[in-house]
Design an enzyme around this catalytic site. Structure first.
Site, mmCIF file in Angstrom:
data_model
loop_
_atom_site.group_PDB
_atom_site.id
_atom_site.type_symbol
_atom_site.label_atom_id
_atom_site.label_comp_id
_atom_site.label_asym_id
_atom_site.label_seq_id
_atom_site.Cartn_x
_atom_site.Cartn_y
_atom_site.Cartn_z
ATOM 1 N N ARG A 112 26.276 44.607 14.702
ATOM 2 C CA ARG A 112 25.063 44.565 15.518
ATOM 3 C C ARG A 112 24.523 43.141 15.593
ATOM 4 O O ARG A 112 24.452 42.444 14.591
ATOM 5 C CB ARG A 112 24.011 45.504 14.929
ATOM 6 C CG ARG A 112 24.551 46.935 14.902
ATOM 7 C CD ARG A 112 23.520 47.965 14.578
ATOM 8 N NE ARG A 112 24.176 49.261 14.554
ATOM 9 C CZ ARG A 112 23.579 50.410 14.232
ATOM 10 N NH1 ARG A 112 22.292 50.402 13.909
ATOM 11 N NH2 ARG A 112 24.251 51.541 14.229
ATOM 12 N N ARG A 159 18.893 44.396 6.960
ATOM 13 C CA ARG A 159 19.237 44.298 8.383
ATOM 14 C C ARG A 159 20.299 43.215 8.536
ATOM 15 O O ARG A 159 20.008 42.034 8.423
ATOM 16 C CB ARG A 159 17.978 43.929 9.191
ATOM 17 C CG ARG A 159 18.135 44.007 10.694
ATOM 18 C CD ARG A 159 16.799 43.754 11.386
ATOM 19 N NE ARG A 159 15.843 44.819 11.110
ATOM 20 C CZ ARG A 159 15.777 45.960 11.788
ATOM 21 N NH1 ARG A 159 16.576 46.165 12.807
ATOM 22 N NH2 ARG A 159 14.895 46.875 11.473
ATOM 23 N N GLU A 193 14.476 53.590 6.862
ATOM 24 C CA GLU A 193 15.408 54.528 7.502
ATOM 25 C C GLU A 193 16.813 54.417 6.913
ATOM 26 O O GLU A 193 17.408 53.353 6.904
ATOM 27 C CB GLU A 193 15.459 54.248 9.010
ATOM 28 C CG GLU A 193 16.459 55.140 9.730
ATOM 29 C CD GLU A 193 16.635 54.753 11.207
ATOM 30 O OE1 GLU A 193 15.627 54.398 11.842
ATOM 31 O OE2 GLU A 193 17.769 54.803 11.698
ATOM 32 N N SER A 201 19.927 58.883 10.541
ATOM 33 C CA SER A 201 19.341 59.255 11.823
ATOM 34 C C SER A 201 20.305 60.226 12.471
ATOM 35 O O SER A 201 21.484 59.919 12.614
ATOM 36 C CB SER A 201 19.174 58.009 12.693
ATOM 37 O OG SER A 201 18.590 58.363 13.924
ATOM 38 N N ARG A 229 23.418 50.054 3.884
ATOM 39 C CA ARG A 229 21.989 49.903 3.622
ATOM 40 C C ARG A 229 21.512 50.802 2.476
ATOM 41 O O ARG A 229 20.527 50.499 1.811
ATOM 42 C CB ARG A 229 21.193 50.220 4.892
ATOM 43 C CG ARG A 229 19.699 50.081 4.702
ATOM 44 C CD ARG A 229 18.900 50.544 5.909
ATOM 45 N NE ARG A 229 18.676 49.468 6.863
ATOM 46 C CZ ARG A 229 17.953 49.616 7.971
ATOM 47 N NH1 ARG A 229 17.412 50.793 8.258
ATOM 48 N NH2 ARG A 229 17.780 48.600 8.789
#
Length: 432
Positions: free
Chosen positions: A264, A279, A351, A354, A391
RNA sequence: GGAGGGCUGGCUGAGCGGCCGAAAGCGACGGUCUUGAAAACCGUUAGGGCGGUGUCCCCGUCCUCAAGGGUUCGAAUCCCUUGCCCUCCGCCA
């Protein structure tokens, strides 16, 4: 892509969904008008084309003057057909442009509003009270401090080699990630998911089909020389896997657990979560992906959520489950549940998973259909959910830290770490 | 990187520019036969858009033979471009 038939039959439902998302409601009426135009143009073209074909057949049989007359008529028709086709094609393109901008129909019960309007469904587990355990002066270490003490994370050298938001996992860090992902994939396999290692470079049409070239195009790495894209999640490859296929889902859904590295760009998040590995540009993930019939989609969504929660419980993390608000769903999801783990160093939730129910939205664009018991075809539903990611190490290190900087290993992961119960700090030599 | 070959229905594989959306075989499904099964035999079997009557069955029409252009009254069939796949050689791992 939404279903045009629903748009025509129940425009008010679509308007209501757009309203709930905070999206442009007028797109619905624009689409309806364009649809009308397209169908009129199509009818005109088809009428002319039918005549052309019929005359063409006559030409083959006729002779002499009759043939000459037919040829003359056919010649003028050819031009008319071409023009009518261009009209119809143009109308179809315009309609497509508008319908592509309409989001998936939000499921009843999804909270209205934006990013902060989620509804907390439940809390599971209790965040530790470090002051009570280790005294009021205890300073909670964040995951990077712990990772460096353990010789598990090296962001400085990651930056040296690849730039900001890159890192090395080494020693127990590398082992812990592999243990976590292996445990996740094993749990998924036991639940009936087929384990998959997916491609991470995909063609443009697959990336477009899965909807990631829309609003999130900035997030994606493009390999220019070969016109390919690096996936941000194995969902892309798993959804593309059965593109343009008709699946038999009558006896059971198709369930996959994809393991892949994810890339990403994190464009737009400058300065956010810059410390550590919260991140990053590259991480690993085990992703659940289900193809099922639309009737079963909501039940499957609950199953995916339940499996995610089992995984969170396996690694003994306190978390909460939220029902994401309509405005924060992204265009493909009809409903989305996130699981967020407690992050002691920041006193907030982060988070970790998801799961989205994309109903038929994603499958329609990819041409993924199913054969029903009665022999008909219809668009399938797709769902996805996070089983584990790099993460998670952040939350595990922080929540399981002990006074001396060592870290407790959840019992569920020990089989994957040779029985290791505690990660202990290495001396300076361990990092050098 | 060089040289060839090829992309047709679930699969294999035919297809003189004009009843070709497409032979045949396999597979699948239904049926006959059988105590049951197999074999044999008969039949059905691509996807999609639009319209109609109908609305648990149809009918009409159009599109799709890798994709996009072109030639032609008419293209799976001829030409061009692109993509993808395969084989051989070379190079690198």
């Amino acid at each position: 892509m939404i279903d045009l038939r629903i748009l025509r039959a129940e425009p008010e439902t679509v308007r209501a969904s757009q309203r709930l998302r905070g999206d442009d409601v007028s797109l619905v009426d624009a689409a309806l008008a364009l649809d009308e135009r397209r169908r009129a143009a199509l009818t005109r073209f088809e009428t002319l084309r039918a005549e052309q074909k019929s005359i063409g057949r006559g030409v083959a049989k006729a002779a002499g003057d009759e043939k000459a007359a037919l040829l003359a008529r056919a010649k003028t028709l050819a031009d008319e057909v071409k023009a009518a086709q261009a009209d119809a094609d143009a109308a179809a393109v315009e309609l497509d442009e508008v319908t592509m901008r309409i989001g998936n129909l939000v499921i009843d019960g999804v909270p209205a509003g934006g990013e902060d309007d989620y509804v907390v469904l439940r809390h599971v587990g209790t965040p530790r009270d470090f002051a009570a355990e280790y005294g009021p002066d205890f300073a909670v270490r964040d995951h990077l401090d712990l990772g460096e003490l353990l010789g598990a994370i090296d962001t400085e050298r990651g930056a040296k080699v690849s730039g900001a938001r890159f890192y090395f996992l080494l020693g127990v860090g590398a082992r812990l990630e592999l243990a976590l992902l292996t445990a996740a994939q094993n749990m998924a396999v036991e639940a009936g998911f087929v384990p998959v290692v997916t491609p991470t470079l995909v063609k443009p049409e697959i990336m477009r089909g899965t909807g990631f070239l829309g609003a999130h195009a900035d997030e994606i790495y493009r390999v220019d020389a070969d016109d390919m894209y690096l996936v941000g999640t194995s969902e892309v490859a798993l959804a593309g896997m059965h593109a343009d296929e008709i699946l038999d889902l009558s006896t059971a859904p198709r369930r996959y657990a994809g393991w892949s590295t994810c890339y990403r760009r994190e464009a737009g998040s400058y300065g956010k979560d810059t410390r550590g590995i919260i991140r990053v540009h590259q991480f690993n993930k085990v992703e659940l992906f289900t193809y099922t019939s639309v009737d079963d989609a909501e039940a499957e969504h609950e199953r995916l959520l339940a499996l995610e929660e089992r995984m969170l419980q396996l690694v003994e993390l306190p978390y909460r489950v939220i029902d994401v608000a309509a405005g924060d769903l992204g265009s493909s999801a009809a409903r989305k549940y996130d699981c967020e783990a407690w992050l002691p160093s920041q006193q907030r939730y982060l988070e970790l998973t998801s799961t989205s129910n994309c109903t038929t939205f994603q499958a329609r664009r990819l041409g993924i259909r199913e054969r029903t018991a009665s022999g008909e075809t219809r668009t399938a539903a797709t769902l996805n959910g996070t089983m584990a990611t790099t993460r998670w190490l952040v939350a595990m290190l922080e929540n399981h830290q002990q006074a001396d900087g060592s870290v407790h290993v959840p019992a569920g992961l020990r089989p994957y770490l040779g029985g290791l119960e505690v990660l202990t700090p290495v001396d300076a030599g361990g990092r050098a």
